[in-house]
Structures are given as C-alpha cells and as structure tokens.
Design a protein around this motif. Structure first.
Motif, PDB file in Angstrom:
ATOM      1  N   ASN A 179       0.833  -1.209   0.000  1.00 27.88           N
ATOM      2  CA  ASN A 179       0.000   0.000   0.000  1.00 27.88           C
ATOM      3  C   ASN A 179       0.864   1.254   0.000  1.00 27.88           C
ATOM      4  OD1 ASN A 179      -0.150  -1.691   2.603  1.00 27.88           O
ATOM      5  ND2 ASN A 179      -0.089   0.415   3.365  1.00 27.88           N
ATOM      6  N   HIS A 224      -3.878  -6.686   0.675  1.00 22.58           N
ATOM      7  CA  HIS A 224      -4.535  -6.163   1.886  1.00 22.58           C
ATOM      8  C   HIS A 224      -5.211  -7.266   2.673  1.00 22.58           C
ATOM      9  CE1 HIS A 224      -3.601  -2.462   0.007  1.00 22.58           C
ATOM     10  NE2 HIS A 224      -4.594  -2.464  -0.845  1.00 22.58           N
ATOM     11  N   TYR A 225      -4.605  -8.428   2.713  1.00 23.37           N
ATOM     12  CA  TYR A 225      -5.209  -9.542   3.448  1.00 23.37           C
ATOM     13  C   TYR A 225      -5.330  -9.222   4.933  1.00 23.37           C
ATOM     14  CZ  TYR A 225      -5.951 -14.026   5.614  1.00 23.37           C
ATOM     15  OH  TYR A 225      -6.469 -15.035   6.369  1.00 23.37           O
ATOM     16  N   LEU A 226      -6.471  -9.528   5.499  1.00 20.68           N
ATOM     17  CA  LEU A 226      -6.690  -9.421   6.942  1.00 20.68           C
ATOM     18  C   LEU A 226      -7.286 -10.731   7.430  1.00 20.68           C
ATOM     19  CD1 LEU A 226      -8.367  -5.988   7.830  1.00 20.68           C
ATOM     20  CD2 LEU A 226      -6.176  -6.853   8.632  1.00 20.68           C
ATOM     21  N   ASN A 239      -2.640 -10.985  -2.557  1.00 24.14           N
ATOM     22  CA  ASN A 239      -3.687 -10.158  -1.961  1.00 24.14           C
ATOM     23  C   ASN A 239      -2.970  -9.160  -1.068  1.00 24.14           C
ATOM     24  OD1 ASN A 239      -5.520  -9.043  -0.092  1.00 24.14           O
ATOM     25  ND2 ASN A 239      -6.978 -10.667  -0.519  1.00 24.14           N
ATOM     26  N   TYR A 258       2.474   9.879   1.909  1.00 22.49           N
ATOM     27  CA  TYR A 258       2.402   9.087   0.673  1.00 22.49           C
ATOM     28  C   TYR A 258       3.775   8.505   0.312  1.00 22.49           C
ATOM     29  CZ  TYR A 258       1.455   8.013  -4.252  1.00 22.49           C
ATOM     30  OH  TYR A 258       1.322   7.379  -5.459  1.00 22.49           O
ATOM     31  N   HIS A 318      -4.718  -0.667   9.819  1.00 28.52           N
ATOM     32  CA  HIS A 318      -4.298  -1.659   8.826  1.00 28.52           C
ATOM     33  C   HIS A 318      -3.550  -1.003   7.682  1.00 28.52           C
ATOM     34  CE1 HIS A 318      -4.215  -5.090   6.229  1.00 28.52           C
ATOM     35  NE2 HIS A 318      -5.178  -4.675   5.434  1.00 28.52           N
ATOM     36  N   MET A 319      -4.060   0.101   7.179  1.00 28.55           N
ATOM     37  CA  MET A 319      -3.397   0.811   6.089  1.00 28.55           C
ATOM     38  C   MET A 319      -3.573   2.295   6.329  1.00 28.55           C
ATOM     39  SD  MET A 319      -4.409  -1.244   2.656  1.00 28.55           S
ATOM     40  CE  MET A 319      -6.173  -0.916   2.691  1.00 28.55           C
ATOM     41  N   GLY A 320      -3.019   3.086   5.427  1.00 25.75           N
ATOM     42  CA  GLY A 320      -3.344   4.504   5.415  1.00 25.75           C
ATOM     43  C   GLY A 320      -4.404   4.704   4.361  1.00 25.75           C
ATOM     44  N   VAL A 321      -4.377   5.836   3.667  1.00 25.41           N
ATOM     45  CA  VAL A 321      -5.328   6.054   2.574  1.00 25.41           C
ATOM     46  C   VAL A 321      -4.732   5.532   1.274  1.00 25.41           C
ATOM     47  CG1 VAL A 321      -6.604   7.944   3.578  1.00 25.41           C
ATOM     48  CG2 VAL A 321      -4.457   8.411   2.411  1.00 25.41           C
ATOM     49  N   LEU A 342      -7.554   5.395  -9.775  1.00 27.55           N
ATOM     50  CA  LEU A 342      -8.375   6.397  -9.091  1.00 27.55           C
ATOM     51  C   LEU A 342      -9.141   7.233 -10.109  1.00 27.55           C
ATOM     52  CD1 LEU A 342      -6.344   7.813  -6.048  1.00 27.55           C
ATOM     53  CD2 LEU A 342      -8.089   6.034  -6.090  1.00 27.55           C
ATOM     54  N   THR A 385       0.484   4.066   1.590  1.00 28.48           N
ATOM     55  CA  THR A 385       0.590   4.853   2.817  1.00 28.48           C
ATOM     56  C   THR A 385       0.466   3.930   4.019  1.00 28.48           C
ATOM     57  OG1 THR A 385      -0.667   6.555   1.625  1.00 28.48           O
ATOM     58  CG2 THR A 385      -0.263   6.943   3.953  1.00 28.48           C
ATOM     59  N   LEU A 386       1.354   4.082   4.962  1.00 30.19           N
ATOM     60  CA  LEU A 386       1.212   3.368   6.232  1.00 30.19           C
ATOM     61  C   LEU A 386       0.477   4.274   7.202  1.00 30.19           C
ATOM     62  CD1 LEU A 386       4.321   1.369   7.434  1.00 30.19           C
ATOM     63  CD2 LEU A 386       2.173   0.556   6.494  1.00 30.19           C
ATOM     64  N   HIS A 387      -0.257   3.662   8.128  1.00 32.96           N
ATOM     65  CA  HIS A 387      -1.012   4.452   9.094  1.00 32.96           C
ATOM     66  C   HIS A 387      -0.123   5.520   9.741  1.00 32.96           C
ATOM     67  CE1 HIS A 387      -4.252   5.248  11.887  1.00 32.96           C
ATOM     68  NE2 HIS A 387      -3.363   5.284  12.859  1.00 32.96           N
ATOM     69  N   THR A 445      -8.463 -10.122  -5.470  1.00 32.24           N
ATOM     70  CA  THR A 445      -8.564  -8.757  -4.929  1.00 32.24           C
ATOM     71  C   THR A 445      -9.676  -8.650  -3.898  1.00 32.24           C
ATOM     72  OG1 THR A 445      -8.898  -6.415  -5.465  1.00 32.24           O
ATOM     73  CG2 THR A 445     -10.144  -7.998  -6.772  1.00 32.24           C
ATOM     74  N   ASN A 446      -9.521  -7.712  -2.962  1.00 28.14           N
ATOM     75  CA  ASN A 446     -10.594  -7.387  -2.017  1.00 28.14           C
ATOM     76  C   ASN A 446     -11.497  -6.287  -2.551  1.00 28.14           C
ATOM     77  OD1 ASN A 446      -9.401  -9.108  -0.184  1.00 28.14           O
ATOM     78  ND2 ASN A 446      -8.528  -7.503   1.092  1.00 28.14           N
ATOM     79  N   TYR A 468      -4.210  12.763  -8.546  1.00 29.00           N
ATOM     80  CA  TYR A 468      -3.346  11.626  -8.199  1.00 29.00           C
ATOM     81  C   TYR A 468      -1.934  11.847  -8.759  1.00 29.00           C
ATOM     82  CZ  TYR A 468      -2.824   6.626  -6.967  1.00 29.00           C
ATOM     83  OH  TYR A 468      -2.477   5.419  -6.399  1.00 29.00           O
TER      84      TYR A 468
END
Lengths: 176, 176
Positions: free
Chosen positions: A13, A162-164, A160, A21, B172-175, A47, A15-17, A138-139, A53
């Motif tokens: 991803n 964004h697997y949770l 995947n 960016y 879990h992630m950012g944006v 997007l 961005t991390l929490h 994909t999610n 973007y």
C-alpha cells in the motif's frame, strides 16, 4: 529454462497508518530505481481523479530526485510506455485499473517492456494486484467490468496486498 | 405504468450471530410463502458443496412444512425453474452464483417466472445480490469470471447485503 529480466518492486500500500504518501518505502524506491533512471511513467488509472493523483505522485517522486510523467497526460499511452525508463502503477480500485489497461491496449506493451527490455516496474496496492497472474484475489469492489480478470502476469502467482485475518469477535453475521 | 407481479423476500444473510440456519427469518419465510406453496426450488450454486448445502436447506424448509428440490439434482435446470412453485437462492460467493446462473441459461427463465407468473422469490445474501440490477456492489471476491455483472434485475436498484461502516480505529493501512 529461460531467465527473464524482471525488475519488480511490489508494494502492498502507498501509505502506512500515520505516514505520508510512499514515505514508508521511499528508501526502497530510491535503491530500486538507482541513479540510471531519471524519469518515471506514472499510471493513475486506479483512481477517478487522475490529475490530483498525478500531482501527489509527482511531488513525491520529485522529492526523491526523479521526474514523473503521468500516462493520462500522454497523447498516446502505448507510445508513452514504449518510451518509458520505468513504470509506477499506483493503487485504488483494481477493477477500474485493469479495465483501463485493457481499454488502452497496454497489457502486451507493458509485458514487453518488463520481460524483454528489463525496465523497472513499481506497483502499489492495485498496481501490485495487476502485476500478478489475475485479479481473482482482490478485495476490491467490482465497480466496472474488465474484459478479463487476467492481469500482467509479471509474477507466476497471485497476491492479496490487503489480506486481513477474519475478526473472530465479529457479530456482524453468522456463517454463509 | 405497468404493474409488475413481483413477490420477493430479500434477506441479508442466512444466519444471525448465535442463531441457526434461517432461524432469524423463519416466521417471515412462512408468512411470505403462505399455505399455497408446497415445494420450494433451492439454488445452491453460490457454494462449492451443493449436496451439503441442499441438505441444510432441505432440513430447514421441511421443518417449516415445505418440500425442497435442489436445482443441482434436476436433469434440466431450466425445466426445474419452469415447473417451480417458488424459488430460493442461497448465499455464498456472488460471482460463482451469477456465473452458474448464466452458464445454465437461467437468467431469462427466472425473470419470466417472477415477472410474468408471479411466483415467490426468496434470496439470501448472494441470492439477494443477484436479485438486483447488478453485482457491482458485492463485497465478495471475484473467484470466477461471469459473462456479465448484470444480474436478475428483479428490483430497480442494487443492494449490498453485508455493508459495514469502515473502522475508524483501524491501523491496517493509510489512505489509498
């Protein structure tokens, strides 16, 4: 067995929490692109607001010392890929991204650049999804209908990003 | 304006946390089907193990006083729909369900039974998703590729039967 020239950086991803960016992976990006690459071709198709973007991505890559061209500003997207030194496909909705890659005829030309010419490819989130065999894992929500779920196939497996694990404490539903 | 004979019961999920299969909506099902309907045609396509799924559904419907035929046991699925008194499409994966409905040529015949003949339709989860205009708003993973995302169109809008607000506390992630 043929050895393929693949030069890939697949990020889960952008961005991390709590971070900015691409902040969490900026050192890896610089190390990966090295000093030979001067400009990166950005693909903002995942997007809706491509201008916005591209601005975000340009600002970040310029801060790391690279020029950035967004493919949505090119007169001919295929030619833009053919002339690119490196490709970065950003995150968003994987269905929208893959459909636009097909609509613009970019699947074979990106594959050629990666496999035959060995240019570097960076993917993040949806840009990582489309680097794999298919987007079957994909999610994301299928907001549009691509002509196929087959993707770039730059790696011989699916990801995947964004697997949770499921939430064992959830009372949202039962089973099925 | 034409008045269509639609007789629909669209359920969000087959099981509520802590309850049994269809337990939370069994009174609504009995009230909806009434005493005229004797047998229900079950469509188990959304799950992989159709035999097991049909056993679960049969047990429940028999306990409510209805016979149940599973479409996967019929020699001719189209004929099974044509002869049915009522249809129940169960939950599972919405892509798998919709693809199988197309593969078996069932979209037009189910529409005809609902709109022209006015038989009762019960959907749960994926079975509710496919009752709407399209599955573009499903949360499910696209494990197979249906020939279209257009669905039965029994109602003139889409439904997301498992909508959850996003978790504002997630790290879990950012944006993007």
């Amino acid at each position: 067995m043929m050895t393929l020239k693949r030069h890939l950086l697949l990020i889960s991803n952008s961005t991390l929490h709590g971070g900015g960016y691409l902040e969490h992976c900026q050192e890896q990006i610089q190390k990966f692109l090295g000093e030979q690459v001067k400009r990166v071709l950005f693909v903002p198709y995942a997007l809706h607001d491509r201008d916005d973007y591209a601005r975000t991505a340009r600002k970040k890559f310029e801060s790391l010392g690279y020029g950035l061209d967004s493919i949505h500003e090119a007169a001919d997207p295929v030619e833009a890929v053919q002339k690119s030194e490196a490709i970065f496909i950003g995150g968003g909705n994987t269905f929208r991204l893959l459909k636009t890659l097909y609509d613009n005829g970019l699947i074979p030309v990106i594959r050629k650049r990666i496999f035959e010419d060995g240019i570097p490819y960076i993917g993040s989130s949806a840009g990582t999804n489309v680097a794999t065999i298919s987007i079957n894992t994909t999610n994301d929500m299928p907001i549009v209908y691509p002509p196929s779920l087959q993707a770039l196939g730059l790696v011989p497996f699916n990801i995947n990003p964004h697997y949770l694990d499921s939430d064992a404490n959830s009372k949202h539903m039962g089973v099925i």
